[in-house]
Design a protein around this motif. Sequence first.
Motif, mmCIF file in Angstrom:
data_model
loop_
_atom_site.group_PDB
_atom_site.id
_atom_site.type_symbol
_atom_site.label_atom_id
_atom_site.label_comp_id
_atom_site.label_asym_id
_atom_site.label_seq_id
_atom_site.Cartn_x
_atom_site.Cartn_y
_atom_site.Cartn_z
ATOM 1 N N HIS A 196 1.513 5.406 -2.089
ATOM 2 C CA HIS A 196 1.027 6.480 -2.985
ATOM 3 C C HIS A 196 2.245 7.094 -3.673
ATOM 4 O O HIS A 196 2.888 8.004 -3.147
ATOM 5 C CB HIS A 196 0.264 7.544 -2.192
ATOM 6 C CG HIS A 196 -1.008 7.034 -1.598
ATOM 7 N ND1 HIS A 196 -2.235 7.197 -2.199
ATOM 8 C CD2 HIS A 196 -1.222 6.307 -0.480
ATOM 9 C CE1 HIS A 196 -3.165 6.607 -1.453
ATOM 10 N NE2 HIS A 196 -2.576 6.056 -0.414
ATOM 11 N N HIS A 253 -9.235 1.791 0.081
ATOM 12 C CA HIS A 253 -9.096 2.480 1.351
ATOM 13 C C HIS A 253 -10.441 2.270 2.029
ATOM 14 O O HIS A 253 -11.471 2.720 1.508
ATOM 15 C CB HIS A 253 -8.857 3.968 1.128
ATOM 16 C CG HIS A 253 -7.480 4.305 0.676
ATOM 17 N ND1 HIS A 253 -6.981 3.903 -0.530
ATOM 18 C CD2 HIS A 253 -6.483 5.010 1.295
ATOM 19 C CE1 HIS A 253 -5.728 4.351 -0.627
ATOM 20 N NE2 HIS A 253 -5.406 5.009 0.459
ATOM 21 N N ASP A 258 2.444 3.326 2.868
ATOM 22 C CA ASP A 258 1.393 4.309 2.580
ATOM 23 C C ASP A 258 1.960 5.626 2.055
ATOM 24 O O ASP A 258 1.668 6.017 0.929
ATOM 25 C CB ASP A 258 0.504 4.537 3.806
ATOM 26 C CG ASP A 258 -0.857 5.150 3.473
ATOM 27 O OD1 ASP A 258 -1.149 5.346 2.278
ATOM 28 O OD2 ASP A 258 -1.624 5.427 4.409
ATOM 29 N N HIS A 311 0.842 -1.212 0.000
ATOM 30 C CA HIS A 311 0.000 0.000 0.000
ATOM 31 C C HIS A 311 0.870 1.254 0.000
ATOM 32 O O HIS A 311 1.491 1.598 1.002
ATOM 33 C CB HIS A 311 -0.916 0.014 1.235
ATOM 34 C CG HIS A 311 -1.922 1.130 1.186
ATOM 35 N ND1 HIS A 311 -3.276 0.913 0.999
ATOM 36 C CD2 HIS A 311 -1.769 2.469 1.276
ATOM 37 C CE1 HIS A 311 -3.906 2.078 0.989
ATOM 38 N NE2 HIS A 311 -3.015 3.040 1.149
ATOM 39 N N HIS A 352 -6.262 -0.149 5.446
ATOM 40 C CA HIS A 352 -6.411 0.691 6.641
ATOM 41 C C HIS A 352 -7.295 0.030 7.708
ATOM 42 O O HIS A 352 -6.816 -0.350 8.750
ATOM 43 C CB HIS A 352 -6.913 2.109 6.316
ATOM 44 C CG HIS A 352 -5.898 2.948 5.611
ATOM 45 N ND1 HIS A 352 -4.737 3.354 6.215
ATOM 46 C CD2 HIS A 352 -5.850 3.444 4.351
ATOM 47 C CE1 HIS A 352 -4.025 4.070 5.368
ATOM 48 N NE2 HIS A 352 -4.663 4.133 4.221
HETATM 49 FE FE FE2 Z 1 -3.401 5.157 1.374
#
Ligand code: FE2
Length: 427
Positions: A61, A212, A311, A59, A244
């Motif tokens: 970004h 998410h 993340d 996970h 999450h």
């Molecule tokens: Fe995220």
Amino acid sequence: MLIRNATLPDGRTGIDLLVQQGRIAALGAGLFAGQSAPPGTEVIDAAGWLLSPPFVDPHFHLDSTLSFGLPRVNASGTLLEGITLWGELKPLLTEATLIERALQYCDWAVAKGLLAIRSHVDVCDERLLAVRALLEVKRRVAPYLDLQLVAFPQDGLLRAPGALNNLQRALDLGVDVVGGIPHFERSMQEGADSVKLLCELAAERGLAVDMHCDESDDPLSRHIETLALHTRRLGLQGRVTGSHLTSMHSMDNYYVSKLLPLIAEAGVHAVANPLINITLQGRHDTYPKRRGMTRVPELMAAGINVAFGHDCVMDPWYSLGSADMLEVAQMGLHVAQMTSQRQMQACFDAVTVNAARVLGLADYGLAVGCHADFVLLQARSPVEALRLRAQRLLVVRRGRVLARAPEAAATLSLPGRPAQVDWTLRR
Ligand code: FE2
């Protein structure tokens, strides 16, 4: 390539590993002891250090990474200000800078033995600028890093105008996985509707889902229940991930006792993001302050595959991080109080084998026939690797060395003491 005298995460020692044509051709204790290696073979002495399959981040970004401070800093430190800040930054982005920052992060990842990343990419942008940039990054890093992309409607699938259409365009362009953000839709009902719609879209297209889900301190945020329901209804078992799941931290225990078996039955993977959950959640609390991370040991005990993600690294949500999955796992074990030897081993698995299962990586692991992908850590066990955030001495993919680092060492000038500091426990 022949690696001699390695220790494996399961505790086996004195292991030799032979690589041929990018795959593990032989593996065993003392396979080549007293013998010379086959001609033309590069021989590497592992000196008893820990040879692990590479780290996997389930996970991340990659579109926002390394943008810290642009155009300003998140003052409150909350998830919602982060989303607002990202909204301010989006119109200022260019494809070239997105590509450059993502490539720099991939350099960091390789150096840290992180060779597979699932990255969400924001599709709430008519131009699909980040989508095009990360597809280009995926193409460029393919020779050395597995990058999976998730079409992520950051501003809400039903809440943001055009989001569904943009998400479908992103999938048409080659984005791999269907994303979502049900807790950010306008109502619980619209959140549930978005989950149903996205699961159906994934089923039609034969794709995986990674949402998410319930990234909130609200104990009534129960979209994971809906995600498990539609996963089972549509036969998507093993292809769906709830990322999450922080609301589970605050949920009623009785409800959780019903929920966990439903997640297990649906074969939904769970991803916690310890560094981000511990810093973004609980921001509205005074004291006691909630930790906000999902119920990792309880999920694992229920037979659910749990992995840890990084993340964010230096972006609107988090100003720290360095692509070090050992840091992620170490924070995870602290937040979850998973301090037994067995639980710490499980936290190491959460950034290696469990994460590889989330991504559905084929031929991952240290076994004959698997890809010759591994990292040599300056530690004698997974627990020691976590404790020391061990140096990555060697990073190998498909039998090719991608990165090397010298052993971490410090020289002492202390009367009557050894010249080199020894970080290990010797009995
Ligand atoms: Fe995220």
